[in-house]
Design an enzyme around this catalytic site. Structure first.
Site, mmCIF file in Angstrom:
data_model
loop_
_atom_site.group_PDB
_atom_site.id
_atom_site.type_symbol
_atom_site.label_atom_id
_atom_site.label_comp_id
_atom_site.label_asym_id
_atom_site.label_seq_id
_atom_site.Cartn_x
_atom_site.Cartn_y
_atom_site.Cartn_z
ATOM 1 N N HIS A 55 1.158 -1.021 0.099
ATOM 2 C CA HIS A 55 0.132 0.254 0.102
ATOM 3 C C HIS A 55 0.897 1.189 -0.547
ATOM 4 O O HIS A 55 1.282 1.264 0.315
ATOM 5 C CB HIS A 55 -0.829 -0.176 0.877
ATOM 6 C CG HIS A 55 -0.411 -0.165 2.510
ATOM 7 N ND1 HIS A 55 0.548 1.123 2.831
ATOM 8 C CD2 HIS A 55 -0.439 -0.683 3.999
ATOM 9 C CE1 HIS A 55 0.885 0.501 3.637
ATOM 10 N NE2 HIS A 55 0.570 -0.801 4.392
HETATM 11 P P1 TYD Z 1 -1.829 -3.619 7.377
HETATM 12 O O1 TYD Z 1 -2.265 -2.201 7.041
HETATM 13 O O2 TYD Z 1 -2.526 -4.468 6.484
HETATM 14 O O3 TYD Z 1 -0.922 -3.961 8.025
HETATM 15 P P2 TYD Z 1 0.470 -4.413 7.069
HETATM 16 O O4 TYD Z 1 0.788 -3.272 6.091
HETATM 17 O O5 TYD Z 1 1.563 -3.669 7.886
HETATM 18 O O6 TYD Z 1 1.054 -5.267 6.187
HETATM 19 O O7 TYD Z 1 -2.803 -3.817 8.566
HETATM 20 C C1 TYD Z 1 -3.856 -4.672 8.902
HETATM 21 C C2 TYD Z 1 -4.923 -5.023 9.966
HETATM 22 O O8 TYD Z 1 -4.858 -3.723 11.309
HETATM 23 C C3 TYD Z 1 -5.857 -3.916 8.893
HETATM 24 O O9 TYD Z 1 -7.280 -4.576 9.224
HETATM 25 C C4 TYD Z 1 -5.464 -2.972 9.398
HETATM 26 C C5 TYD Z 1 -5.622 -3.398 11.139
HETATM 27 N N1 TYD Z 1 -4.896 -2.005 11.581
HETATM 28 C C6 TYD Z 1 -5.094 -1.255 12.587
HETATM 29 O O10 TYD Z 1 -5.618 -1.687 13.211
HETATM 30 N N2 TYD Z 1 -4.360 0.481 13.205
HETATM 31 C C7 TYD Z 1 -2.812 0.334 12.296
HETATM 32 O O11 TYD Z 1 -2.708 0.732 13.084
HETATM 33 C C8 TYD Z 1 -2.811 -0.594 11.736
HETATM 34 C C9 TYD Z 1 -1.335 -0.105 11.226
HETATM 35 C C10 TYD Z 1 -3.672 -1.532 10.513
#
Ligand code: TYD
Length: 136
Positions: A55
């Site tokens: 992302h």
């Molecule tokens: P995601 O953005 O997919 O993690 P990464 O990009 O680090 O691999 O996030 C995984 C899940 O966690 C998604 O459902 C969103 C949630 N999340 C939160 O609730 N708060 C946060 O601060 C973050 C980073 C993720």
């Protein structure tokens, strides 16, 4: 990468060396990371072969630190792509908004600390690569 845009960069955080163990400090809006810290989260117990990220952010700055172990971060500003290996707890990768990032190649026991300039807001994410390309 596009030379006119701010780019992600690896920042040296410094290390207070001590026979009792080393210490590294990060201050909000400090010299190393020039943004106010609003959120901290960490990735751990990442299974072999897993990929995180995938992302970009519209406004949020993030700094990634390999607190333990190592992993690769691939950065894509829509024009060029490069991969940075993080494996030192005294180095941070400052990722500016508008950069697509993927994290992979996590070593066993790796911990990725993320320091963010914004509270969590799903609306700040671009999770579709084509949409990301269209914002460039
Ligand atoms: P995601 O953005 O997919 O993690 P990464 O990009 O680090 O691999 O996030 C995984 C899940 O966690 C998604 O459902 C969103 C949630 N999340 C939160 O609730 N708060 C946060 O601060 C973050 C980073 C993720």
């Amino acid at each position: 990468m596009d030379n006119n845009k701010p780019q992600p960069r690896v920042v040296e955080l410094g290390k207070i060396h001590d026979p009792r163990g080393n210490l590294t400090v990060i201050e909000s809006a400090g010299e190393a990371l020039p943004f106010d810290i609003k959120r901290v989260y960490f990735l751990y117990d990442v299974p072999a072969g897993a990929e995180r990220g995938g992302h970009s952010h519209r406004r949020c700055h993030e700094a990634l630190i390999a607190i333990s172990g190592s992993f690769d971060v691939t950065l894509d500003d829509g024009a060029r792509r490069r991969t940075v290996t993080l494996n030192r707890p005294y180095q941070a990768l400052h990722i500016v908004p508008g950069v697509w990032r993927t994290l992979d190649n996590f070593s066993s026991g790796a911990v990725c600390l993320v320091i963010a300039s914004e509270h969590y807001d799903e609306g700040d994410y671009i999770r579709d690569y084509e949409e990301f390309k269209n914002t460039i």
